[in-house]
Design a protein around this motif. Structure first.
Motif, short mmCIF file in Angstrom:
data_model
loop_
_atom_site.label_atom_id
_atom_site.label_comp_id
_atom_site.label_asym_id
_atom_site.label_seq_id
_atom_site.Cartn_x
_atom_site.Cartn_y
_atom_site.Cartn_z
N THR B 265 0.90 -1.16 0.07
CA THR B 265 -0.18 0.09 -0.06
C THR B 265 0.74 1.29 -0.01
O THR B 265 2.00 1.04 0.37
CB THR B 265 -0.94 0.01 1.14
OG1 THR B 265 -0.01 -0.26 2.40
CG2 THR B 265 -1.88 -1.28 1.19
N ASP B 266 0.36 2.35 -0.53
CA ASP B 266 1.22 3.70 -0.61
C ASP B 266 2.31 3.38 -1.29
O ASP B 266 3.60 3.59 -0.86
CB ASP B 266 1.41 4.07 0.88
CG ASP B 266 1.66 5.51 0.71
OD1 ASP B 266 1.48 6.24 -0.47
OD2 ASP B 266 2.25 6.10 1.88
N ILE B 267 2.37 2.75 -2.27
CA ILE B 267 3.50 2.23 -3.27
C ILE B 267 4.17 3.48 -3.74
O ILE B 267 3.46 4.23 -4.54
CB ILE B 267 2.91 1.39 -4.33
CG1 ILE B 267 2.46 0.07 -3.63
CG2 ILE B 267 4.09 0.98 -5.15
CD1 ILE B 267 1.55 -0.82 -4.54
N PRO B 268 5.50 3.66 -3.49
CA PRO B 268 6.29 4.65 -4.18
C PRO B 268 6.67 4.59 -5.46
O PRO B 268 6.61 3.32 -5.92
CB PRO B 268 7.53 4.54 -3.13
CG PRO B 268 7.63 3.13 -2.62
CD PRO B 268 6.34 2.41 -2.66
N PRO B 269 7.25 5.55 -6.04
CA PRO B 269 7.77 5.34 -7.36
C PRO B 269 9.05 4.11 -7.53
O PRO B 269 9.59 4.19 -6.17
CB PRO B 269 8.42 6.75 -7.90
CG PRO B 269 7.72 7.68 -6.87
CD PRO B 269 7.43 6.76 -5.41
N TRP B 270 9.16 3.55 -8.74
CA TRP B 270 10.03 2.53 -8.76
C TRP B 270 11.40 3.08 -8.25
O TRP B 270 12.02 2.19 -7.40
CB TRP B 270 10.07 2.12 -10.16
CG TRP B 270 11.21 1.21 -10.50
CD1 TRP B 270 12.54 1.59 -11.16
CD2 TRP B 270 11.28 -0.19 -9.61
NE1 TRP B 270 13.31 0.30 -10.90
CE2 TRP B 270 12.40 -0.68 -10.36
CE3 TRP B 270 10.38 -1.11 -9.09
CZ2 TRP B 270 12.80 -2.12 -9.92
CZ3 TRP B 270 10.82 -2.35 -8.98
CH2 TRP B 270 12.03 -2.72 -9.33
N PRO B 271 12.04 4.07 -8.61
CA PRO B 271 13.40 4.32 -7.94
C PRO B 271 13.63 4.39 -6.68
O PRO B 271 14.44 4.16 -6.22
CB PRO B 271 13.56 5.96 -8.61
CG PRO B 271 12.53 6.10 -10.00
CD PRO B 271 11.61 5.27 -9.51
N ASP B 272 12.24 5.12 -6.05
CA ASP B 272 12.55 4.91 -4.33
C ASP B 272 12.66 3.57 -4.08
O ASP B 272 13.22 3.30 -2.71
CB ASP B 272 11.34 5.62 -3.89
CG ASP B 272 11.31 7.19 -4.42
OD1 ASP B 272 12.26 7.68 -4.97
OD2 ASP B 272 10.30 7.87 -4.00
N LEU B 273 11.58 2.82 -4.55
CA LEU B 273 11.58 1.36 -3.93
C LEU B 273 12.87 0.50 -4.38
O LEU B 273 13.55 -0.05 -3.42
CB LEU B 273 10.48 0.69 -4.63
CG LEU B 273 10.03 -0.99 -4.22
CD1 LEU B 273 9.74 -0.82 -2.57
CD2 LEU B 273 8.94 -1.67 -4.87
N ALA B 274 13.53 1.01 -5.42
CA ALA B 274 14.60 -0.02 -5.73
C ALA B 274 15.69 0.70 -5.02
O ALA B 274 16.70 -0.03 -4.28
CB ALA B 274 14.93 0.51 -7.17
#
Lengths: 294, 295
Positions: B265-274
């Motif tokens: 939930t509250d999924i961050p943009p890909w670069p942040d998750l990476a």
């Protein structure tokens, strides 16, 4: 000691909001009422299933607004919980539920919009299949065309509505032209839905074309399917106010089905010596036996 | 006619023990294929890929060709008192056959009663009856898939008044009886430990750590209800300090283990998750470098 089945029946009832009273003997409160702890699971069930329904019916949600959708989802989830863990396919009963849902009575087209969204979802998730090339039908020797059978794309769905459901749906898409409106008086729609490649496509059709598709889906020959289509087209013309009966143009209808990517195979009967009397590329399967005539 | 399920020649499924990955959301697939950054593997929820066809399968096929993949079931209800849903088990086997993943996992949990799937991972009491049932279901699953699975420890919000053993003992017995592995979710350990009042380090130490085939990390929410703190496993924030500390401590005991950052939930943009996967990889590198005996 209660059995695991007893425990789960009690907890499932509490999670579904039926009865909290038996929880005390089962769940330690640790400073809270046991029901307050079980409430976390109740929230998860409600929120995630509401979210699943919203993902599967985004235009219905947009039409009624978040608050109304959440209330409706709560009532639907209580009445018809998912019977499968695949919640990306949850909600097949929602259109009929909406049709009988008193608070939604002021939006008579809502159930059909839901049917359209369900059909689009089914088309999106259906088995993949390659449509036949545009030249395929033209390559069938004319004498064999009546005996040919066509396989319809596994993603084919249709919705027939007295409302312009496809345009109501399109209104809620990002590419809808600014300022354009939809009038509920503009009449109904027979909508074909299909995903021949990556994207779900929609196209309006007449009743004759729809009957043709149904007959082909049932494995009828083109001759038989064309009769069904002509019959439906004539019936449909009689029931329209102007009574115009133009007949049914099989060639044009077939060409349209091919261009929409709705046909995945054209199979022609084999000759007496077992050879295929045309380009073998077109005939990838032996046709099923002719059904007994009535 | 329908095209048969593809039998693509995927590269052999190899998942290094030092690899850090992320739970893959469909919205991130294009970005992952474009630039994985420090992400070395991905995990998907099996239930999102059980449809016959469509563009989501095309996308995951592309992912599978380039990255090690884990298939994580969230609906099999291994802890359900009722029989396993064999239609669902067949769907899971279909996903596993289709993607030949490096890992397959499910939960020590139940998800509903026949006719009412609750879409949640509900806790199983640690009784001998439940152990018999879960062991039977794990056996049945492993037979259907033709491979061992990892079973994940749950988040708990309450303790049952009945219990024959604690959860590490339950999981140890399950590993012994079925040959399954464990998916050790350290966020779930911290959440349950705070909610039920046990020591997370002692919990980890009591597990058969050689059976741990994967570690999950995630963030959780803290709520206060009537003055009582409750930790909620919402996978809605970055991995917290308590979970990272337990991760370092666990790695010192286990050595390297494929580790996954989950965000649902509250999924961050890909670069942040990476980037978060990169921070976890740094923790693993530092812990392993300081470890006295080489692995």
């Amino acid at each position: 000691m209660p059995s695991l089945a007893d425990i789960q029946r009690t907890l499932a009832g509490a999670v579904r909001g039926e009865d909290d009273t038996p929880l005390a003997g089962l769940v330690a409160g640790h400073g809270l009422d046991p029901a307050q702890r079980v409430q976390i699971h109740r929230n998860t069930t409600h929120l995630t299933l509401t979210e699943a329904l919203g993902a599967n019916f985004p235009v219905v949600r947009a039409l009624v607004g978040e608050a109304f959708f959440a209330q409706t989802a709560r009532a639907y989830i209580r009445q018809t919980p998912p019977n499968s863990p695949v919640v990306s396919a949850y909600g097949d009963g929602l259109p009929d539920f909406l049709a009988g849902h008193e608070p939604a009575r002021s939006l008579p087209y809502l159930p059909d919009v839901a049917r359209l969204e369900w059909a689009r979802l089914g088309a999106l998730q259906a088995a993949d299949a390659a449509p036949v090339a545009p030249a395929t039908l033209g390559a069938v020797p004319p004498a064999l065309v009546p005996m040919a059978r066509c396989a319809v794309h596994p993603s084919f769905r249709c919705v027939v509505s007295p409302w312009p459901v496809d345009r109501i749906w399109a209104m809620h898409q990002p590419d809808w032209p600014e300022g354009e409106t939809v009038s509920l008086d503009e009449g109904g729609a027979t909508v074909l839905i299909c995903r021949p490649r990556g994207q779900v496509l929609m196209a309006r059709a007449d009743r004759g074309t729809l009957s043709l598709l149904f007959a082909l889906e049932m494995g009828q020959t083109l001759a038989t399917a064309a009769q069904a289509a002509a019959h439906a087209a004539a019936h449909s013309a009689r029931s329209t106010p102007d009574g115009a009966a133009d007949g049914f143009d099989l060639t044009a209808a077939l060409a349209r089905l091919v261009s929409l990517g709705l046909l995945t195979e054209v199979a022609v009967p084999q000759t007496a010596d077992g050879s295929t009397p045309c380009d073998p590329l077109m005939s990838r399967a032996t046709p099923p036996p002719e059904p007994p005539s009535p | 006619m329908p095209i048969a399920s593809p039998t693509p020649s995927y590269p052999e499924a190899v998942l290094p023990r030092t690899a850090v990955g992320v739970g893959l959301k469909p919205s991130h697939i294009a970005a992952l294929l474009d630039d994985p950054g420090p992400v070395r593997w991905v995990e998907v929820h099996a239930e999102n890929y059980m449809q016959d066809g469509g563009p989501l399968h095309r996308a995951l096929e592309a992912v599978r060709r380039e990255h090690p993949l884990s298939v994580h079931g969230v609906g099999l209800s291994l802890g359900g008192a009722h029989d396993l849903d064999t239609a669902h088990l067949a769907r899971l086997a279909g996903v596993v056959a289709r993607y030949e993943p490096a890992l397959v996992s499910e939960h020590l949990a139940w998800c509903g009663v026949p006719g009412a799937f609750l879409n949640d991972l509900l806790p199983v009491p640690c009784t001998t009856e439940a152990l018999d049932i879960v062991a039977r279901h794990v056996d049945q699953t492993q037979a259907a898939l033709g491979r061992p699975i990892l079973v994940e420890n749950p988040s708990r919000y309450f303790a049952f008044r009945i219990q024959d053993m604690d959860e590490p003992a339950f999981l140890s017995a399950l590993v012994r009886r079925t040959g399954c592995g464990l998916l050790l979710d350290l966020n779930n350990v911290v959440v349950s430990a705070r909610n039920l009042g046990f020591d997370p380090s002692a919990y980890v130490a009591a597990l058969p750590l050689e059976a741990v085939g994967e570690i999950h990390l995630a963030g959780h929410a803290v709520r206060v209800v009537d003055g009582v703190e409750i930790r909620i496993d919402d996978h809605g924030s970055a991995v917290g300090d308590a979970v990272l500390a337990l991760y370092a401590e666990t790695l010192r005991r286990t050595g390297p283990r494929p580790t996954l950052v989950e965000r649902d939930t509250d999924i961050p943009p890909w670069p942040d998750l990476a980037a978060e996967a990169g921070r976890v990889a740094t923790v693993m590198t530092q812990v392993l470098a300081a470890r006295p005996d080489p692995v």
